[in-house]
Design a protein around this motif. Structure first.
Motif, PDB file in Angstrom:
ATOM      1  N   MET A   1      51.116  39.942  55.937  1.00 48.19           N
ATOM      2  CA  MET A   1      51.092  40.336  54.530  1.00 48.19           C
ATOM      3  C   MET A   1      50.592  41.774  54.412  1.00 48.19           C
ATOM      4  SD  MET A   1      49.240  38.417  51.300  1.00 48.19           S
ATOM      5  CE  MET A   1      50.097  36.890  51.626  1.00 48.19           C
ATOM      6  N   ASP A   2      51.246  42.569  53.565  1.00 43.71           N
ATOM      7  CA  ASP A   2      50.869  43.968  53.417  1.00 43.71           C
ATOM      8  C   ASP A   2      49.470  44.105  52.830  1.00 43.71           C
ATOM      9  OD1 ASP A   2      53.305  44.715  54.385  1.00 43.71           O
ATOM     10  OD2 ASP A   2      54.228  44.984  52.410  1.00 43.71           O
ATOM     11  N   THR A   3      48.799  45.195  53.206  1.00 47.76           N
ATOM     12  CA  THR A   3      47.432  45.426  52.734  1.00 47.76           C
ATOM     13  C   THR A   3      47.334  45.528  51.208  1.00 47.76           C
ATOM     14  OG1 THR A   3      46.832  46.484  54.822  1.00 47.76           O
ATOM     15  CG2 THR A   3      45.460  46.985  52.904  1.00 47.76           C
ATOM     16  N   PRO A   4      48.213  46.284  50.520  1.00 50.24           N
ATOM     17  CA  PRO A   4      48.131  46.320  49.050  1.00 50.24           C
ATOM     18  C   PRO A   4      48.275  44.944  48.411  1.00 50.24           C
ATOM     19  CG  PRO A   4      49.528  48.099  49.848  1.00 50.24           C
ATOM     20  CD  PRO A   4      49.264  47.216  51.018  1.00 50.24           C
ATOM     21  N   VAL A   5      49.121  44.097  48.994  1.00 49.46           N
ATOM     22  CA  VAL A   5      49.292  42.746  48.459  1.00 49.46           C
ATOM     23  C   VAL A   5      48.001  41.943  48.619  1.00 49.46           C
ATOM     24  CG1 VAL A   5      50.573  40.578  48.704  1.00 49.46           C
ATOM     25  CG2 VAL A   5      51.771  42.756  48.896  1.00 49.46           C
ATOM     26  N   LEU A   6      47.349  42.092  49.765  1.00 50.71           N
ATOM     27  CA  LEU A   6      46.073  41.408  49.981  1.00 50.71           C
ATOM     28  C   LEU A   6      45.022  41.863  48.975  1.00 50.71           C
ATOM     29  CD1 LEU A   6      45.781  41.431  53.891  1.00 50.71           C
ATOM     30  CD2 LEU A   6      46.107  39.440  52.429  1.00 50.71           C
ATOM     31  N   PHE A   7      44.972  43.175  48.722  1.00 46.69           N
ATOM     32  CA  PHE A   7      43.972  43.706  47.794  1.00 46.69           C
ATOM     33  C   PHE A   7      44.237  43.195  46.374  1.00 46.69           C
ATOM     34  CE2 PHE A   7      42.121  46.895  44.964  1.00 46.69           C
ATOM     35  CZ  PHE A   7      40.849  47.017  45.491  1.00 46.69           C
ATOM     36  N   ILE A   8      45.479  43.274  45.932  1.00 49.58           N
ATOM     37  CA  ILE A   8      45.831  42.812  44.587  1.00 49.58           C
ATOM     38  C   ILE A   8      45.570  41.310  44.457  1.00 49.58           C
ATOM     39  CG2 ILE A   8      47.747  42.479  42.970  1.00 49.58           C
ATOM     40  CD1 ILE A   8      48.926  45.105  44.095  1.00 49.58           C
ATOM     41  N   ALA A   9      45.919  40.546  45.503  1.00 50.59           N
ATOM     42  CA  ALA A   9      45.694  39.103  45.466  1.00 50.59           C
ATOM     43  C   ALA A   9      44.209  38.782  45.341  1.00 50.59           C
ATOM     44  CB  ALA A   9      46.269  38.453  46.724  1.00 50.59           C
ATOM     45  N   THR A  10      43.374  39.502  46.092  1.00 54.53           N
ATOM     46  CA  THR A  10      41.927  39.282  46.023  1.00 54.53           C
ATOM     47  C   THR A  10      41.403  39.542  44.617  1.00 54.53           C
ATOM     48  OG1 THR A  10      41.664  39.922  48.340  1.00 54.53           O
ATOM     49  CG2 THR A  10      39.697  39.970  46.968  1.00 54.53           C
ATOM     50  N   LEU A  12      43.049  39.617  41.728  1.00 55.60           N
ATOM     51  CA  LEU A  12      43.584  38.680  40.746  1.00 55.60           C
ATOM     52  C   LEU A  12      42.964  37.288  40.895  1.00 55.60           C
ATOM     53  CD1 LEU A  12      47.385  39.601  40.643  1.00 55.60           C
ATOM     54  CD2 LEU A  12      45.595  40.201  38.989  1.00 55.60           C
ATOM     55  N   ILE A  13      42.798  36.844  42.135  1.00 55.15           N
ATOM     56  CA  ILE A  13      42.223  35.511  42.355  1.00 55.15           C
ATOM     57  C   ILE A  13      40.785  35.464  41.876  1.00 55.15           C
ATOM     58  CG2 ILE A  13      41.450  33.905  44.140  1.00 55.15           C
ATOM     59  CD1 ILE A  13      44.007  34.625  45.696  1.00 55.15           C
ATOM     60  N   TRP A  14      39.976  36.423  42.325  1.00 57.71           N
ATOM     61  CA  TRP A  14      38.565  36.392  41.927  1.00 57.71           C
ATOM     62  C   TRP A  14      38.368  36.778  40.462  1.00 57.71           C
ATOM     63  CZ3 TRP A  14      35.789  38.786  46.805  1.00 57.71           C
ATOM     64  CH2 TRP A  14      35.791  37.831  47.824  1.00 57.71           C
ATOM     65  N   GLY A  15      39.358  37.440  39.876  1.00 61.63           N
ATOM     66  CA  GLY A  15      39.271  37.750  38.458  1.00 61.63           C
ATOM     67  C   GLY A  15      39.585  36.561  37.574  1.00 61.63           C
ATOM     68  N   THR A  16      40.165  35.499  38.143  1.00 61.30           N
ATOM     69  CA  THR A  16      40.500  34.319  37.343  1.00 61.30           C
ATOM     70  C   THR A  16      39.570  33.136  37.600  1.00 61.30           C
ATOM     71  OG1 THR A  16      42.088  33.621  39.046  1.00 61.30           O
ATOM     72  CG2 THR A  16      42.948  34.930  37.225  1.00 61.30           C
ATOM     73  N   THR A  17      38.725  33.209  38.617  1.00 60.04           N
ATOM     74  CA  THR A  17      37.875  32.061  38.930  1.00 60.04           C
ATOM     75  C   THR A  17      36.864  31.764  37.826  1.00 60.04           C
ATOM     76  OG1 THR A  17      36.442  33.543  40.221  1.00 60.04           O
ATOM     77  CG2 THR A  17      38.080  32.263  41.436  1.00 60.04           C
ATOM     78  N   TRP A  18      36.535  32.767  36.984  1.00 57.28           N
ATOM     79  CA  TRP A  18      35.551  32.528  35.925  1.00 57.28           C
ATOM     80  C   TRP A  18      36.039  31.443  34.970  1.00 57.28           C
ATOM     81  CZ3 TRP A  18      36.697  33.025  30.748  1.00 57.28           C
ATOM     82  CH2 TRP A  18      37.887  33.690  30.433  1.00 57.28           C
ATOM     83  N   ILE A  19      37.361  31.317  34.788  1.00 57.94           N
ATOM     84  CA  ILE A  19      37.893  30.287  33.896  1.00 57.94           C
ATOM     85  C   ILE A  19      37.540  28.907  34.443  1.00 57.94           C
ATOM     86  CG2 ILE A  19      39.985  29.338  32.855  1.00 57.94           C
ATOM     87  CD1 ILE A  19      41.287  32.073  33.178  1.00 57.94           C
ATOM     88  N   ALA A  20      37.738  28.735  35.759  1.00 56.16           N
ATOM     89  CA  ALA A  20      37.427  27.459  36.387  1.00 56.16           C
ATOM     90  C   ALA A  20      35.922  27.200  36.401  1.00 56.16           C
ATOM     91  CB  ALA A  20      37.990  27.430  37.807  1.00 56.16           C
ATOM     92  N   ILE A  21      35.122  28.243  36.654  1.00 58.97           N
ATOM     93  CA  ILE A  21      33.667  28.076  36.662  1.00 58.97           C
ATOM     94  C   ILE A  21      33.175  27.659  35.281  1.00 58.97           C
ATOM     95  CG2 ILE A  21      31.475  29.299  36.903  1.00 58.97           C
ATOM     96  CD1 ILE A  21      32.814  30.970  39.115  1.00 58.97           C
TER      97      ILE A  21
END
Length: 306
Positions: A1-10, A12-21
């Motif tokens: 997986m490309d590095t920019p994709v990994l960064f964006i995924a990180t 976006l994922i951690w930016g949405t976990t607050w909803i679940a918390i």
């Protein structure tokens, strides 16, 4: 997986976990919810890797244990303890210093050069989040608040040490997937021991939203989020990967705008701009260094010009 994709995924994922918390707040103690999260994530990762024949036993365990304690256990205890006494926005501002902590620890443990661009980008990101959460910074400096800030700094420092342990594991040939699988399992066992020792009750919530949130935090927030982040640490270094901690609160507020009607102020907008500039400073490609003879030639050409 490309590095920019990994960064964006990180981000976006951690930016949405607050909803679940937020969906888990209620009858269950925070520490118990964290235990449920990493117990489920650890079991899923270990069982999944075993089923596909890719479960490996690390040659050296000590840094896997350090990563387990620092990324999946003690850092969460510190950050959640901070959130109990100070606004979550203030905790996010403190946590944004992770890139600075990572740069300093990388210098200390791996002799990495302390780059000016990393410090400038980290300072811009910190100032950006300070403006973004300006209202949360207006707190009285009483003992409880100071204690909360101390827990936030401690949690961030421990998180950074977990980054260093992950780098060491990668250097020893232990992949982030393997280290995460065993690390989450070890962290769950440590949390279980702490909960039993402190006598905290293991509540079993009935709300379906709690369990949906738990699965999201375990699978998306933990398995995918931490794996993407630690792959970034291995590829681009801990300091640059740590800048994700500046950007994911911005994603959280963007979602809050859509779902909760968050109202943006001028200082908040300016904060996002500063954070974006910091991102540009951190990831702007370096100019290739010219060989000495080319540099001398360029100087000669400029002197000979009009």
């Amino acid at each position: 997986m490309d590095t920019p994709v990994l960064f964006i995924a990180t981000v976006l994922i951690w930016g949405t976990t607050w909803i679940a918390i937020a969906a888990q707040v209620g009858d269950v103690q925070v520490a118990v919810s964290v235990f449920y999260r990493f117990a489920l994530a650890g079991v899923l990762m270990l069982a999944g890797l075993a089923l596909i024949g890719r479960l490996e036993r690390p040659r050296i365990w000590r840094f896997v244990v350090v990563q387990a304690l620092c990324l999946f256990c003690l850092n969460f205890i510190g950050l959640y303890a901070a959130t109990a006494t100070v606004p979550s926005g203030l905790v996010s501002v403190v946590f944004s210093l992770a890139s600075i902590f990572n740069a300093l620890n990388a210098r200390l443990f791996f002799k990495d050069p302390l780059e000016r661009r990393t410090l400038v980008a980290g300072a811009l990101g910190f100032c950006g989040l300070a403006l973004l959460f300006w209202q949360d910074l207006a707190v009285s400096l009483d003992p409880a608040t100071l204690r909360g800030i101390g827990f936030a700094v401690l949690g961030t420092a421990i998180f950074s040490l977990g980054n260093m342990a992950s780098r060491k594991n990668s250097a020893l040939g232990i992949t982030p997937v393997t280290a995460n699988a065993w690390g989450m399992g070890i962290a769950a066992l440590v949390l279980l021991c702490l909960l039993v020792a402190t006598g905290q009750p293991f509540a079993v919530p009935r709300a379906g939203t709690y369990w949906v949130a738990l699965v999201y935090l375990a699978v998306i927030g933990s398995i995918l989020g931490f794996t993407a982040y630690l792959l970034l640490v291995a590829r681009i270094g801990s300091a640059r990967a740590g800048y994700a901690t500046v950007l994911f609160p911005i994603v959280a507020l963007a979602l809050s705008t859509v779902f909760e009607g968050y109202q943006w102020s001028l200082t908040a907008v300016l904060g996002v701009v500063l954070a974006a500039i910091g991102n540009i400073v951190m990831f702007k490609p370096r100019r290739p260094e010219q060989p000495p003879y080319q540099a001398c030639s360029a100087i000669t050409d400029r002197k000979a010009g009009p």
